[in-house]
Design a protein around this motif. Structure first.
Motif, short mmCIF file in Angstrom:
data_model
loop_
_atom_site.label_atom_id
_atom_site.label_comp_id
_atom_site.label_asym_id
_atom_site.label_seq_id
_atom_site.Cartn_x
_atom_site.Cartn_y
_atom_site.Cartn_z
N TYR A 74 42.85 75.55 -14.64
CA TYR A 74 42.20 74.89 -13.27
C TYR A 74 41.36 74.32 -12.78
O TYR A 74 40.79 74.25 -14.00
CB TYR A 74 42.55 76.26 -12.40
CG TYR A 74 43.24 76.76 -11.77
CD1 TYR A 74 44.42 76.30 -11.22
CD2 TYR A 74 43.29 77.78 -12.60
CE1 TYR A 74 45.54 77.01 -10.69
CE2 TYR A 74 45.04 78.70 -12.28
CZ TYR A 74 45.78 78.52 -11.71
OH TYR A 74 46.83 79.14 -11.55
N SER A 75 40.77 73.30 -12.41
CA SER A 75 39.43 73.00 -12.06
C SER A 75 38.42 73.66 -11.11
O SER A 75 38.76 74.88 -10.65
CB SER A 75 39.62 71.49 -10.97
OG SER A 75 37.97 70.80 -10.70
N GLU A 78 39.12 63.28 -15.65
CA GLU A 78 39.31 64.60 -15.61
C GLU A 78 38.51 65.18 -16.90
O GLU A 78 38.49 64.81 -17.62
CB GLU A 78 40.59 65.09 -14.32
CG GLU A 78 42.21 64.45 -13.77
CD GLU A 78 42.33 64.96 -14.36
OE1 GLU A 78 43.52 65.83 -14.77
OE2 GLU A 78 43.48 64.21 -12.95
N PRO A 79 37.96 66.74 -16.32
CA PRO A 79 38.00 67.30 -17.69
C PRO A 79 38.74 67.93 -18.62
O PRO A 79 40.01 67.53 -18.27
CB PRO A 79 36.83 68.43 -16.74
CG PRO A 79 37.54 68.02 -15.36
CD PRO A 79 38.37 67.52 -15.28
N PRO A 94 44.41 74.27 -2.61
CA PRO A 94 44.31 75.43 -3.39
C PRO A 94 43.58 74.90 -4.64
O PRO A 94 42.99 73.46 -4.72
CB PRO A 94 45.77 75.24 -3.85
CG PRO A 94 46.40 74.18 -2.97
CD PRO A 94 45.48 74.08 -1.50
N LEU A 95 43.75 75.55 -5.62
CA LEU A 95 42.33 75.23 -7.30
C LEU A 95 43.05 73.74 -7.45
O LEU A 95 44.77 73.80 -7.11
CB LEU A 95 42.76 76.09 -7.51
CG LEU A 95 41.31 76.89 -7.53
CD1 LEU A 95 41.47 78.07 -8.78
CD2 LEU A 95 40.38 76.46 -7.64
N THR A 96 42.65 72.74 -7.93
CA THR A 96 43.71 72.17 -8.45
C THR A 96 43.98 72.47 -10.07
O THR A 96 43.38 72.61 -10.87
CB THR A 96 42.72 70.10 -8.95
OG1 THR A 96 41.93 69.94 -7.74
CG2 THR A 96 43.24 69.49 -9.72
N GLU A 97 45.42 72.51 -10.11
CA GLU A 97 45.92 72.46 -11.19
C GLU A 97 45.99 71.84 -12.40
O GLU A 97 46.29 70.53 -12.07
CB GLU A 97 47.06 73.63 -10.88
CG GLU A 97 48.15 74.19 -12.56
CD GLU A 97 49.00 75.31 -11.59
OE1 GLU A 97 49.41 75.77 -12.72
OE2 GLU A 97 49.14 75.65 -10.75
#
Length: 123
Positions: A62-63, A28-29, A105-108
């Motif tokens: 969020y991503s 993940e970033p 939804p956005l990945t939190e």
């Protein structure tokens, strides 16, 4: 003269591809920013992470990858992030869909803040 058999060529190609895939997709970033750089009531994008500050001192991360089809979200207007590829808009207070064809939804991410800096962590 060295020769490369078909089997060795295919094995080398597959190994190289698998290594590149895992390096690019397996992590993940991660980003860090000064808390003062995140506007209250808005957001900023840093290293494929969207940092938002819905209210003073409350931080969200969020991503930047749109869950609809994987494009990068490129537009922020106040507390709304929009993927300009298919025009799905998200509420940055909770990551929910506001409008558009996307339904997820956005990945939190989790957030760590020491009062000076804010960084995202795995949720």
């Amino acid at each position: 003269m060295n020769t490369c058999s078909r089997r060795m060529f295919l094995l080398g190609t597959a190994t190289t591809f698998a290594g590149a895939y895992l390096a690019a997709c397996g992590k993940e970033p991660s980003a860090e920013i000064a808390a003062t750089e995140i506007p209250v009531g808005s957001a900023i994008m840093v290293d494929k992470v969207i940092f938002a500050q819905p209210t003073e001192g409350e931080f969200k991360a969020y991503s930047q990858t749109c869950p609809h089809q994987g494009s990068l979200i490129t537009k922020i207007d106040g507390m709304t992030a929009t993927c300009t590829s298919h025009f799905t808009s998200y509420d940055l207070a909770d990551g929910s869909v506001i409008d558009g064809p996307g339904t997820k939804p956005l990945t939190e991410y989790g957030v760590e803040s020491d009062g000076t800096t804010v960084k995202n962590v795995s949720a």
